[in-house]
Design a protein around this motif. Structure first.
Motif, PDB file in Angstrom:
ATOM      1  N   LEU A  38       0.897  -1.072  -0.087  1.00 58.60           N
ATOM      2  CA  LEU A  38      -0.117   0.036   0.012  1.00 58.60           C
ATOM      3  C   LEU A  38       0.800   1.343  -0.220  1.00 58.60           C
ATOM      4  CD1 LEU A  38      -2.765  -0.813   2.698  1.00 58.60           C
ATOM      5  CD2 LEU A  38      -2.995  -0.926   0.184  1.00 58.60           C
ATOM      6  N   THR A  39       0.559   2.119  -0.524  1.00 62.47           N
ATOM      7  CA  THR A  39       0.974   3.595  -0.744  1.00 62.47           C
ATOM      8  C   THR A  39       0.358   4.447   0.019  1.00 62.47           C
ATOM      9  OG1 THR A  39       2.390   3.101  -2.751  1.00 62.47           O
ATOM     10  CG2 THR A  39       2.256   5.388  -2.072  1.00 62.47           C
ATOM     11  N   LEU A  40       0.757   4.934   1.065  1.00 62.48           N
ATOM     12  CA  LEU A  40      -0.271   6.048   1.868  1.00 62.48           C
ATOM     13  C   LEU A  40       0.514   7.416   1.489  1.00 62.48           C
ATOM     14  CD1 LEU A  40      -1.245   5.958   5.167  1.00 62.48           C
ATOM     15  CD2 LEU A  40       0.303   7.767   4.786  1.00 62.48           C
ATOM     16  N   VAL A  41      -0.198   8.454   1.382  1.00 58.75           N
ATOM     17  CA  VAL A  41       0.299   9.749   1.343  1.00 58.75           C
ATOM     18  C   VAL A  41      -0.246  10.643   2.249  1.00 58.75           C
ATOM     19  CG1 VAL A  41      -1.653  10.433  -0.647  1.00 58.75           C
ATOM     20  CG2 VAL A  41       0.663  11.485  -0.565  1.00 58.75           C
ATOM     21  N   THR A  49      -1.309   6.995  -8.103  1.00 55.33           N
ATOM     22  CA  THR A  49      -0.083   6.865  -7.388  1.00 55.33           C
ATOM     23  C   THR A  49      -0.153   6.412  -6.042  1.00 55.33           C
ATOM     24  OG1 THR A  49       0.567   8.618  -8.687  1.00 55.33           O
ATOM     25  CG2 THR A  49       1.996   8.357  -6.818  1.00 55.33           C
ATOM     26  N   ALA A  50      -1.245   6.554  -5.325  1.00 58.29           N
ATOM     27  CA  ALA A  50      -1.320   6.378  -3.778  1.00 58.29           C
ATOM     28  C   ALA A  50      -2.640   5.658  -3.705  1.00 58.29           C
ATOM     29  CB  ALA A  50      -1.490   7.658  -2.877  1.00 58.29           C
ATOM     30  N   ASP A  51      -2.790   4.821  -2.692  1.00 60.17           N
ATOM     31  CA  ASP A  51      -3.581   3.936  -2.262  1.00 60.17           C
ATOM     32  C   ASP A  51      -4.857   4.535  -1.227  1.00 60.17           C
ATOM     33  OD1 ASP A  51      -3.132   1.586  -4.076  1.00 60.17           O
ATOM     34  OD2 ASP A  51      -1.352   1.520  -2.402  1.00 60.17           O
ATOM     35  N   VAL A  52      -4.045   5.336  -0.494  1.00 58.83           N
ATOM     36  CA  VAL A  52      -4.940   5.826   0.873  1.00 58.83           C
ATOM     37  C   VAL A  52      -4.319   6.877   1.231  1.00 58.83           C
ATOM     38  CG1 VAL A  52      -3.405   4.393   2.564  1.00 58.83           C
ATOM     39  CG2 VAL A  52      -5.922   5.195   3.168  1.00 58.83           C
ATOM     40  N   ALA A  53      -4.954   8.039   1.655  1.00 52.37           N
ATOM     41  CA  ALA A  53      -4.289   9.251   2.181  1.00 52.37           C
ATOM     42  C   ALA A  53      -4.774   9.699   3.418  1.00 52.37           C
ATOM     43  CB  ALA A  53      -4.706  10.322   1.055  1.00 52.37           C
TER      44      ALA A  53
END
Length: 277
Positions: A91-94, A138-142
Motif C-alpha cells: 500500500l502507498t499512503l500519502v 499513485t497512492a492507495d490511501v491518504a
C-alpha cells in the motif's frame, strides 16, 4: 474514438498549433492532421477552426478537450493501478508534513501485525496534493482533513477530531489568552495553503516555513492542535473557540481489497484510543 486519437486531439487543442503538437507527440505533422480530420468526420462536427496563423477551438472542440483530458487521466490511472496490482503487494499512503495527527507510527506498527498486512510505503507530499495522487493511482490511501471541497469518487473514514489553535508569536498581545475567537484575528496576515487560497499571506509549502514566519512576527496561523503544539518553543498556541478539525482516511471508492480495508480499520482503532481534545 480510440485513446490514441484522443491524445492526438488533446495535444493539438492544448498547443493550438499542429507543428508544436506533432513535436510533443513525436510524430510527423501530416499524419496528425489526417487523424484530426478523420476524427471530425466520424463525430460529424468541426472541432478546430484553422487559419494560416492559428488554430482555435469550436464549442464542440472545447467540450471534447475538457472531457478528453478527464478520459485520458482515467485511462492513465487504470494503467497505473493494474501495473501495481501485478507487482508485489503493498500500500502507498500519502500525507502532507504533520498531517497524521501523531497517529501514523502507531498505526503502522499495529497494522504490521495484522493477518492481512502488506508493506506500506509512506509518501510525504506537498500541501493539497493528496487527492490528485489518489485519483491518478499513485497512492492507495491518504490522510486528509476536513473541510474538503471535492471528495467525488473517494471513500472516507473519520479518524479523530481535535481542536484548532491560533499559533502566534510569543510577543503577540493574544499569546497569553485562555482562548480566542476568529474575530480576534481579523486583520492578521495568515498563510495561504495553495496558490488559489484567498488572502494576502504567503503560499506555504511545509510546517517549518509556517513556524519560521510566525516566530518572525510576519503572520499567525490556525492549525490542528497536534500540529500547533509541536511547531516550536518560540510560539504560543491558543485554542480557537468553536473550531474543530477532523482527520480522515481517504481512498478511491472503487477499491475493495482486504489489505486496504484492514489498514483503514487499524487506523480507526488506533485513533479511537486517543483522548478527545
Amino acid at each position: 474514438m480510440d485513446s490514441r486519437e484522443l491524445a492526438y486531439y488533446v495535444a493539438v487543442a492544448e498547443e493550438r498549433n499542429f507543428t508544436r503538437a506533432a513535436a510533443r507527440l513525436g510524430i510527423a505533422q501530416p499524419p496528425l492532421s489526417r487523424a484530426i480530420n478523420r476524427l471530425e468526420r466520424r463525430l460529424g462536427v468541426r472541432l478546430l477552426e484553422r487559419t494560416s496563423r492559428q488554430v482555435s477551438l469550436t464549442r464542440a472542440g472545447e467540450v471534447l478537450l475538457s472531457e478528453g483530458r478527464k478520459a485520458l487521466s482515467t485511462l492513465a490511472a487504470a494503467e497505473q493501478l493494474a501495473r501495481r496490482a501485478g507487482q508485489a503487494r503493498r500500500l502507498t499512503l500519502v500525507t502532507k508534513p504533520g498531517g497524521d495527527a501523531g497517529l501514523l507510527a502507531s498505526v503502522l506498527e499495529e497494522f504490521a501485525a495484522h493477518p492481512d498486512a502488506v508493506d506500506v510505503e509512506v509518501t510525504i507530499c506537498g500541501i493539497g496534493e493528496e487527492k490528485a495522487l489518489l485519483r491518478d493511482g499513485t497512492a492507495d490511501v491518504a490522510l486528509l482533513r476536513l473541510p474538503q471541497d471535492d471528495l467525488e469518487g473517494l471513500a472516507t473514514e473519520e479518524l479523530l477530531t481535535e481542536r484548532e489553535m491560533a499559533v502566534l508569536p510569543r510577543t503577540h498581545p493574544l499569546a497569553g489568552s485562555a482562548s480566542v475567537r476568529m474575530d480576534d484575528l481579523a486583520g492578521e496576515t495568515v498563510p495561504r495553503w495553495t496558490a488559489d487560497s484567498p488572502g494576502s499571506g504567503p503560499v506555504i509549502k511545509d510546517t517549518g516555513q509556517v513556524a519560521e514566519l510566525i516566530a518572525l512576527g510576519r503572520m499567525v496561523a490556525v492549525l490542528p492542535e497536534s500540529v500547533a503544539r509541536h511547531l516550536g518553543r518560540d510560539l504560543a498556541a491558543v485554542p480557537v473557540d468553536g473550531r474543530r478539525t477532523t482527520l480522515l482516511a481517504v481512498w478511491p471508492e472503487e477499491r475493495r481489497d482486504r489489505a486496504l480495508a484492514a489498514f483503514v480499520r487499524t487506523a480507526a482503532e488506533i485513533a479511537a484510543t486517543r483522548p478527545p481534545h
